[in-house]
Design a protein around this motif. Sequence first.
Motif, PDB file in Angstrom:
ATOM      1  N   LEU A 109      62.655 -24.840 -19.466  1.00  0.00           N
ATOM      2  CA  LEU A 109      63.703 -25.769 -19.893  1.00  0.00           C
ATOM      3  C   LEU A 109      63.153 -26.771 -20.888  1.00  0.00           C
ATOM      4  N   ALA A 110      61.955 -27.292 -20.616  1.00  0.00           N
ATOM      5  CA  ALA A 110      61.332 -28.233 -21.542  1.00  0.00           C
ATOM      6  C   ALA A 110      61.019 -27.564 -22.874  1.00  0.00           C
ATOM      7  N   THR A 167      66.836 -19.160 -10.743  1.00  0.00           N
ATOM      8  CA  THR A 167      66.425 -20.541 -10.531  1.00  0.00           C
ATOM      9  C   THR A 167      67.619 -21.361 -10.059  1.00  0.00           C
ATOM     10  N   LEU A 223      63.356 -36.757 -15.185  1.00  0.00           N
ATOM     11  CA  LEU A 223      63.394 -35.832 -14.050  1.00  0.00           C
ATOM     12  C   LEU A 223      62.011 -35.259 -13.752  1.00  0.00           C
ATOM     13  N   ILE A 224      61.258 -34.939 -14.816  1.00  0.00           N
ATOM     14  CA  ILE A 224      59.915 -34.381 -14.616  1.00  0.00           C
ATOM     15  C   ILE A 224      58.971 -35.437 -14.063  1.00  0.00           C
ATOM     16  N   LEU A 274      65.370 -35.409 -19.301  1.00  0.00           N
ATOM     17  CA  LEU A 274      64.442 -34.394 -18.801  1.00  0.00           C
ATOM     18  C   LEU A 274      63.080 -35.004 -18.479  1.00  0.00           C
ATOM     19  N   TYR A 309      61.338 -25.717 -15.047  1.00  0.00           N
ATOM     20  CA  TYR A 309      61.108 -26.940 -15.813  1.00  0.00           C
ATOM     21  C   TYR A 309      60.279 -26.677 -17.068  1.00  0.00           C
ATOM     22  N   ASP A 365      61.106 -23.689  -9.406  1.00  0.00           N
ATOM     23  CA  ASP A 365      61.445 -24.962 -10.046  1.00  0.00           C
ATOM     24  C   ASP A 365      60.441 -25.303 -11.150  1.00  0.00           C
ATOM     25  N   LYS A 366      59.162 -25.078 -10.870  1.00  0.00           N
ATOM     26  CA  LYS A 366      58.130 -25.387 -11.860  1.00  0.00           C
ATOM     27  C   LYS A 366      58.273 -24.503 -13.098  1.00  0.00           C
ATOM     28  N   ARG A 376      59.470 -35.978 -10.413  1.00  0.00           N
ATOM     29  CA  ARG A 376      58.902 -34.933  -9.554  1.00  0.00           C
ATOM     30  C   ARG A 376      57.376 -35.018  -9.483  1.00  0.00           C
ATOM     31  N   THR A 423      59.251 -29.289  -4.513  1.00  0.00           N
ATOM     32  CA  THR A 423      59.433 -28.497  -5.736  1.00  0.00           C
ATOM     33  C   THR A 423      58.838 -27.107  -5.548  1.00  0.00           C
TER      34      THR A 423
END
Length: 259
Positions: free
Chosen positions: A134-135, A204, A109-110, A106, A131, A127-128, A113, A123
């Motif tokens: 998700l984080a 999403t 991936l961040i 993760l 993330y 998406d923001k 981006r 993005t």
Amino acid sequence: MSNFETFLWVAYPWLCIAAYIIGISWRWRADQFGWTTHSSQIYESKLLRIASPLFHWGMVFVVIGHLMGLAIPKSWTQAVGVSDTAYHLIATIPGTIAGIAAVLGLIGLIVRRVINKTVFLSTSRSDKVMYVLLAAAILSGFIATVSTQVFGGAHGYDYRETISPWLRQLLIFNAQPELMADVPWEFKVHIVAGFTLIAVWPFTRLVHAFSAPVGYVTRPYVVYRTRDTTSEPARQNVAWEPVRSVKNQLDNDSKWHGA
């Protein structure tokens, strides 16, 4: 137990599950064209090639561990002779390894981006938000595992006596919020973050998790024509004759009349 706690451990999970079910159904009916990963591999692939498999495979084993720990009652494992110590080791060691993989993936991936301008510009707002949530869910779960299971003593925190029965009863509409009263705050934060992620999931790119390429198993082969002209003689189409020009036609006709 206060009204807020009752809402947090009864109404809020139900609302998130309802949003998930309704959202998935709506997305499938109204936005199948947008049912995609919105892949950005075309913009950058080197870091993606490392971070994506690390994250996805880590999450696969994290989900499997959650299903085993939450769905299987403690009495079942004890009935087959698995002691609490053995279960703790079986759950904690692979779970921690999977958690590390998911967290590192993760982060990759961040970072990808953020540092890659083209990927960052592609993005979207959803998406923001995705993330961030998700984080929050992954990091809170990893912190809960490390603090209460890895460094929580020989047996760690036994979530199978509180969180697991609470969730199972919640899913059959027999809510028992009192089971969550003495749960460590790390797990509480993780649960709230997890249900919040579930609520926004259908809106999403995470919907691509339900788009496994099952059709590839049964689809016919794609046949390509070879460009190697030396492998076999080229076949010529003899079903038609080339059209002669008007000049050639007139020349031939004049010769015939002159004869």
